[in-house]
Design a protein around this motif. Structure first.
Motif, PDB file in Angstrom:
ATOM      1  N   THR A  48      72.833 -33.206  30.452  1.00 53.46           N
ATOM      2  CA  THR A  48      73.851 -33.598  29.474  1.00 53.46           C
ATOM      3  C   THR A  48      73.290 -33.397  28.073  1.00 53.46           C
ATOM      4  O   THR A  48      72.086 -33.504  27.845  1.00 53.46           O
ATOM      5  CB  THR A  48      74.255 -35.065  29.662  1.00 53.46           C
ATOM      6  N   SER A  49      74.174 -33.103  27.137  1.00 45.18           N
ATOM      7  CA  SER A  49      73.776 -32.968  25.747  1.00 45.18           C
ATOM      8  C   SER A  49      73.593 -34.344  25.123  1.00 45.18           C
ATOM      9  O   SER A  49      74.312 -35.288  25.444  1.00 45.18           O
ATOM     10  CB  SER A  49      74.841 -32.185  24.967  1.00 45.18           C
ATOM     11  N   GLY A  50      72.639 -34.438  24.214  1.00 36.77           N
ATOM     12  CA  GLY A  50      72.427 -35.705  23.523  1.00 36.77           C
ATOM     13  C   GLY A  50      73.341 -35.894  22.326  1.00 36.77           C
ATOM     14  O   GLY A  50      73.412 -36.990  21.764  1.00 36.77           O
ATOM     15  N   THR A  51      74.054 -34.832  21.918  1.00 38.56           N
ATOM     16  CA  THR A  51      74.866 -34.904  20.706  1.00 38.56           C
ATOM     17  C   THR A  51      76.324 -34.511  20.908  1.00 38.56           C
ATOM     18  O   THR A  51      77.153 -34.779  20.039  1.00 38.56           O
ATOM     19  CB  THR A  51      74.269 -33.990  19.622  1.00 38.56           C
ATOM     20  N   GLU A  52      76.646 -33.884  22.057  1.00 39.74           N
ATOM     21  CA  GLU A  52      78.002 -33.392  22.285  1.00 39.74           C
ATOM     22  C   GLU A  52      78.457 -33.742  23.699  1.00 39.74           C
ATOM     23  O   GLU A  52      77.618 -33.974  24.580  1.00 39.74           O
ATOM     24  CB  GLU A  52      78.040 -31.867  22.099  1.00 39.74           C
ATOM     25  N   PRO A  53      79.770 -33.775  23.939  1.00 37.67           N
ATOM     26  CA  PRO A  53      80.267 -34.097  25.287  1.00 37.67           C
ATOM     27  C   PRO A  53      80.171 -32.891  26.220  1.00 37.67           C
ATOM     28  O   PRO A  53      81.181 -32.330  26.660  1.00 37.67           O
ATOM     29  CB  PRO A  53      81.725 -34.501  25.027  1.00 37.67           C
ATOM     30  N   LYS A  54      78.946 -32.473  26.517  1.00 44.14           N
ATOM     31  CA  LYS A  54      78.723 -31.261  27.293  1.00 44.14           C
ATOM     32  C   LYS A  54      77.805 -31.506  28.480  1.00 44.14           C
ATOM     33  O   LYS A  54      76.864 -32.298  28.401  1.00 44.14           O
ATOM     34  CB  LYS A  54      78.086 -30.163  26.427  1.00 44.14           C
ATOM     35  N   ILE A  55      78.108 -30.812  29.572  1.00 49.73           N
ATOM     36  CA  ILE A  55      77.170 -30.646  30.675  1.00 49.73           C
ATOM     37  C   ILE A  55      76.648 -29.219  30.552  1.00 49.73           C
ATOM     38  O   ILE A  55      77.395 -28.257  30.721  1.00 49.73           O
ATOM     39  CB  ILE A  55      77.836 -30.848  32.042  1.00 49.73           C
ATOM     40  N   LYS A  56      75.379 -29.089  30.232  1.00 45.59           N
ATOM     41  CA  LYS A  56      74.787 -27.771  30.021  1.00 45.59           C
ATOM     42  C   LYS A  56      74.084 -27.302  31.298  1.00 45.59           C
ATOM     43  O   LYS A  56      73.547 -28.115  32.051  1.00 45.59           O
ATOM     44  CB  LYS A  56      73.784 -27.815  28.867  1.00 45.59           C
ATOM     45  N   TYR A  57      74.113 -25.999  31.503  1.00 41.61           N
ATOM     46  CA  TYR A  57      73.351 -25.468  32.632  1.00 41.61           C
ATOM     47  C   TYR A  57      72.579 -24.222  32.213  1.00 41.61           C
ATOM     48  O   TYR A  57      72.982 -23.467  31.337  1.00 41.61           O
ATOM     49  CB  TYR A  57      74.238 -25.189  33.843  1.00 41.61           C
ATOM     50  N   TYR A  58      71.418 -24.073  32.829  1.00 44.02           N
ATOM     51  CA  TYR A  58      70.501 -22.981  32.538  1.00 44.02           C
ATOM     52  C   TYR A  58      70.021 -22.421  33.872  1.00 44.02           C
ATOM     53  O   TYR A  58      69.555 -23.178  34.737  1.00 44.02           O
ATOM     54  CB  TYR A  58      69.279 -23.468  31.755  1.00 44.02           C
ATOM     55  N   ALA A  59      70.127 -21.125  34.048  1.00 51.75           N
ATOM     56  CA  ALA A  59      69.687 -20.513  35.292  1.00 51.75           C
ATOM     57  C   ALA A  59      68.826 -19.300  34.984  1.00 51.75           C
ATOM     58  O   ALA A  59      69.066 -18.584  34.009  1.00 51.75           O
ATOM     59  CB  ALA A  59      70.881 -20.099  36.145  1.00 51.75           C
ATOM     60  N   GLU A  60      67.829 -19.083  35.810  1.00 47.10           N
ATOM     61  CA  GLU A  60      66.969 -17.919  35.626  1.00 47.10           C
ATOM     62  C   GLU A  60      66.478 -17.435  36.984  1.00 47.10           C
ATOM     63  O   GLU A  60      66.144 -18.239  37.860  1.00 47.10           O
ATOM     64  CB  GLU A  60      65.771 -18.257  34.737  1.00 47.10           C
ATOM     65  N   LEU A  61      66.448 -16.129  37.144  1.00 43.39           N
ATOM     66  CA  LEU A  61      65.868 -15.514  38.326  1.00 43.39           C
ATOM     67  C   LEU A  61      64.575 -14.840  37.892  1.00 43.39           C
ATOM     68  O   LEU A  61      64.591 -13.947  37.032  1.00 43.39           O
ATOM     69  CB  LEU A  61      66.821 -14.494  38.944  1.00 43.39           C
ATOM     70  N   CYS A  62      63.463 -15.308  38.435  1.00 46.45           N
ATOM     71  CA  CYS A  62      62.137 -14.821  38.041  1.00 46.45           C
ATOM     72  C   CYS A  62      61.601 -13.912  39.144  1.00 46.45           C
ATOM     73  O   CYS A  62      61.290 -14.386  40.240  1.00 46.45           O
ATOM     74  CB  CYS A  62      61.184 -15.991  37.818  1.00 46.45           C
ATOM     75  N   ALA A  63      61.506 -12.629  38.849  1.00 45.70           N
ATOM     76  CA  ALA A  63      61.071 -11.659  39.848  1.00 45.70           C
ATOM     77  C   ALA A  63      59.616 -11.272  39.621  1.00 45.70           C
ATOM     78  O   ALA A  63      59.193 -11.091  38.474  1.00 45.70           O
ATOM     79  CB  ALA A  63      61.946 -10.416  39.791  1.00 45.70           C
ATOM     80  N   PRO A  64      58.820 -11.127  40.674  1.00 46.74           N
ATOM     81  CA  PRO A  64      57.444 -10.650  40.518  1.00 46.74           C
ATOM     82  C   PRO A  64      57.425  -9.222  39.975  1.00 46.74           C
ATOM     83  O   PRO A  64      58.410  -8.483  40.111  1.00 46.74           O
ATOM     84  CB  PRO A  64      56.884 -10.705  41.949  1.00 46.74           C
ATOM     85  N   PRO A  65      56.327  -8.811  39.354  1.00 43.71           N
ATOM     86  CA  PRO A  65      56.234  -7.430  38.870  1.00 43.71           C
ATOM     87  C   PRO A  65      56.479  -6.427  39.994  1.00 43.71           C
ATOM     88  O   PRO A  65      56.142  -6.682  41.155  1.00 43.71           O
ATOM     89  CB  PRO A  65      54.788  -7.337  38.356  1.00 43.71           C
ATOM     90  N   GLY A  66      57.083  -5.311  39.630  1.00 42.33           N
ATOM     91  CA  GLY A  66      57.345  -4.270  40.615  1.00 42.33           C
ATOM     92  C   GLY A  66      58.752  -4.257  41.144  1.00 42.33           C
ATOM     93  O   GLY A  66      59.134  -3.336  41.878  1.00 42.33           O
TER      94      GLY A  66
END
Length: 237
Positions: free
Chosen positions: A186-204
């Protein structure tokens, strides 16, 4: 080097290969700036800190995000690359080839109803019975869960989170077997549910393959986890 915990993990990947010390902090440059000051007081040299919302701390003289120094160093990098007949985008690709592709997607939902927010995060904490977090998200297997509201982190021997916790805000991170990381907070300043996604692939690994996988996975992860009631919440990005 430092980054906030919702930012790309590529700095961690570089640190693992190159051997420099790397730390994550909570979201916000006050956390990175304060931690940088502590490390400097211990005799360490802090070279860089960043946050995914486009903020960079490029020198120890300003322990905060600073667009002036970031612009100067970016120009210096572009000038150096020009002597090698390379562009900034080519250098970024070279970094991905060396340290692995990291593909991110971040957005948020507007939600004004606190009861709905409590229910959404409560469901995740009691997904399969009381105090049982989900072990799968559809067909994606979860390898670790960290909850900075309750202080739980099952990736650690004592199950206790290292980063500071707060019962006044919601933040849960899921790490997946396939290299994915998904955080909801949740945001500390706005009425938001934030989401962050990342796919981390090994080299190659190939970029196009993982870009398609990220585009496929992210909507399914958040639809599966949140199932937001449309009469309370609206997707804003």
């Amino acid at each position: 080097m430092l980054s906030s915990t919702v930012s790309s993990k590529i700095l961690r990947a570089i640190a693992l290969k190159e051997g420099f010390h790397f730390e994550e902090t909570l979201t916000g440059f006050k956390w990175m700036g304060n931690r940088a000051k502590q490390l400097i007081d211990q005799g360490k040299t802090v070279l860089f800190a960043f946050e995914e919302a486009i903020g960079y701390m490029c020198c120890p003289f300003v322990l905060d995000k600073d667009g002036v120094s970031a612009a100067v160093i970016s120009a210096e990098l572009a000038s150096f690359l020009a002597t090698k007949d390379m562009s900034l985008s080519q250098q970024l690709k070279a970094i991905y080839v060396e340290y692995g592709y990291h593909i991110t997607k971040a957005s948020y939902f507007i939600c004004h109803d606190q009861g709905t927010i409590q229910k959404l995060f409560g469901n995740l904490r009691n997904y399969d019975g009381k105090n049982n977090y989900p072990k799968m998200c559809g067909s994606f297997e979860i390898s670790a869960v960290r909850d900075l509201t309750t202080g739980y982190d099952d990736s650690r021997p004592d199950k206790k989170a290292v980063l500071p916790t707060s019962k006044n805000s919601q933040m849960i991170t899921f790490t997946f077997v396939n290299g994915g990381v998904a955080t909801m907070r949740t945001s500390g300043t706005e009425p938001k549910i934030k989401y962050y996604a990342e796919l981390c692939a090994p080299p190659g690994n190939r970029y196009d393959k993982h870009a398609r996988c990220c585009e496929f996975c992210v909507p399914r992860v958040y639809n599966f986890f949140l199932r937001l009631p449309i009469w309370f919440c609206s997707d804003s990005k």
